[in-house]
Design a protein around this motif. Sequence first.
Motif, PDB file in Angstrom:
ATOM      1  N   GLY A   1      74.306  64.259  11.174  1.00 57.34           N
ATOM      2  CA  GLY A   1      74.513  62.919  10.624  1.00 57.34           C
ATOM      3  C   GLY A   1      73.349  62.541   9.735  1.00 57.34           C
ATOM      4  O   GLY A   1      72.779  63.388   9.043  1.00 57.34           O
ATOM      5  N   ASP A   2      72.992  61.272   9.750  1.00 61.80           N
ATOM      6  CA  ASP A   2      71.854  60.781   8.969  1.00 61.80           C
ATOM      7  C   ASP A   2      70.578  61.124   9.726  1.00 61.80           C
ATOM      8  O   ASP A   2      70.275  60.533  10.763  1.00 61.80           O
ATOM      9  N   GLU A   3      69.825  62.091   9.211  1.00 58.65           N
ATOM     10  CA  GLU A   3      68.666  62.599   9.934  1.00 58.65           C
ATOM     11  C   GLU A   3      67.583  61.551  10.155  1.00 58.65           C
ATOM     12  O   GLU A   3      66.954  61.509  11.229  1.00 58.65           O
ATOM     13  N   ALA A   4      67.370  60.677   9.176  1.00 60.27           N
ATOM     14  CA  ALA A   4      66.334  59.655   9.325  1.00 60.27           C
ATOM     15  C   ALA A   4      66.710  58.652  10.407  1.00 60.27           C
ATOM     16  O   ALA A   4      65.886  58.289  11.255  1.00 60.27           O
ATOM     17  N   GLU A   5      67.950  58.199  10.392  1.00 60.95           N
ATOM     18  CA  GLU A   5      68.393  57.251  11.415  1.00 60.95           C
ATOM     19  C   GLU A   5      68.347  57.874  12.803  1.00 60.95           C
ATOM     20  O   GLU A   5      68.014  57.210  13.794  1.00 60.95           O
ATOM     21  N   ALA A   6      68.682  59.173  12.883  1.00 63.94           N
ATOM     22  CA  ALA A   6      68.654  59.854  14.187  1.00 63.94           C
ATOM     23  C   ALA A   6      67.230  59.946  14.725  1.00 63.94           C
ATOM     24  O   ALA A   6      66.984  59.690  15.914  1.00 63.94           O
ATOM     25  N   VAL A   7      66.290  60.304  13.874  1.00 65.25           N
ATOM     26  CA  VAL A   7      64.893  60.385  14.325  1.00 65.25           C
ATOM     27  C   VAL A   7      64.401  59.018  14.773  1.00 65.25           C
ATOM     28  O   VAL A   7      63.705  58.882  15.790  1.00 65.25           O
ATOM     29  N   LYS A   8      64.768  57.988  14.035  1.00 61.13           N
ATOM     30  CA  LYS A   8      64.377  56.629  14.435  1.00 61.13           C
ATOM     31  C   LYS A   8      64.969  56.266  15.797  1.00 61.13           C
ATOM     32  O   LYS A   8      64.305  55.644  16.635  1.00 61.13           O
ATOM     33  N   ALA A   9      66.225  56.682  16.023  1.00 61.69           N
ATOM     34  CA  ALA A   9      66.880  56.381  17.302  1.00 61.69           C
ATOM     35  C   ALA A   9      66.207  57.116  18.449  1.00 61.69           C
ATOM     36  O   ALA A   9      66.021  56.559  19.545  1.00 61.69           O
ATOM     37  N   PHE A  10      65.849  58.373  18.229  1.00 61.96           N
ATOM     38  CA  PHE A  10      65.121  59.133  19.254  1.00 61.96           C
ATOM     39  C   PHE A  10      63.764  58.489  19.530  1.00 61.96           C
ATOM     40  O   PHE A  10      63.360  58.358  20.691  1.00 61.96           O
ATOM     41  N   ALA A  11      63.060  58.114  18.472  1.00 64.46           N
ATOM     42  CA  ALA A  11      61.753  57.503  18.642  1.00 64.46           C
ATOM     43  C   ALA A  11      61.841  56.219  19.469  1.00 64.46           C
ATOM     44  O   ALA A  11      61.012  55.970  20.346  1.00 64.46           O
ATOM     45  N   LYS A  12      62.858  55.431  19.201  1.00 58.82           N
ATOM     46  CA  LYS A  12      63.046  54.191  19.974  1.00 58.82           C
ATOM     47  C   LYS A  12      63.360  54.493  21.425  1.00 58.82           C
ATOM     48  O   LYS A  12      62.776  53.884  22.342  1.00 58.82           O
ATOM     49  N   ALA A  13      64.243  55.476  21.653  1.00 60.04           N
ATOM     50  CA  ALA A  13      64.636  55.809  23.035  1.00 60.04           C
ATOM     51  C   ALA A  13      63.466  56.385  23.832  1.00 60.04           C
ATOM     52  O   ALA A  13      63.391  56.190  25.050  1.00 60.04           O
ATOM     53  N   LEU A  14      62.566  57.086  23.149  1.00 55.75           N
ATOM     54  CA  LEU A  14      61.443  57.719  23.830  1.00 55.75           C
ATOM     55  C   LEU A  14      60.196  56.842  23.843  1.00 55.75           C
ATOM     56  O   LEU A  14      59.155  57.243  24.378  1.00 55.75           O
TER      57      LEU A  14
END
Length: 212
Positions: free
Chosen positions: A196-209
């Motif tokens: 998917g959108d790699e930037a949005e995914a990294v941001k989502a992982f960063a928030k979850a972690l």
Amino acid sequence: MSKEPRDRLPTQLYLISPPDVGGDFPQRLARALDAGPVAAFQFRVKGLDEHAAATLAEPLQRICAEREVAFIVNDSISLAKRLGADGVHLGQEDGDVQDARERLGRTAQIGVTCHDSRHMAMEAGEAGADYVAFGAFFPTATKEVKHHAEPDILTWWQTFFELPCVAIGGITPENCASLAEAGADFIAVSGAVWNGDEAEAVKAFAKALGLN
């Protein structure tokens, strides 16, 4: 990827490349790494000769170096040596830790896939690995899954060993927190970012972690 006390260092993100790293992938990698904290990037391509793999790897390695992200080569000790990579990740059939250490040097980061096996992980640690990887924890379409690991293996490893552990397999922003809580030092992800959108995914992982 050295380990710090759990209360000082949250679980870090470890990106694994998709099968196709040609075309606009260098731009996608840069975009992903600029979107949030990433500890390491693993270059994993199959079915290419070493020269072709090296040609694809070089711009990606440069992008990682510019951002101080560890560049890890999957499977191939010889490719890791050719590139001067930060390390190599070995499957159970991809050579041994001692050979990798002799060829890549003391500072190389050497990781080993240990599936759901405590015995394999202890052997890897004794052989001098820098980290061990457990999984798959969840269903994944990235590769065929023959081994399923439970989160308690992360807790067990964290309790008894200083060596960092990596969780892999079907991990998403929605399910990664449970593995972090269980004791994963690193979360290795591929499809959840690149499909998917790699930037949005990294941001989502960063928030979850809790990396924001």
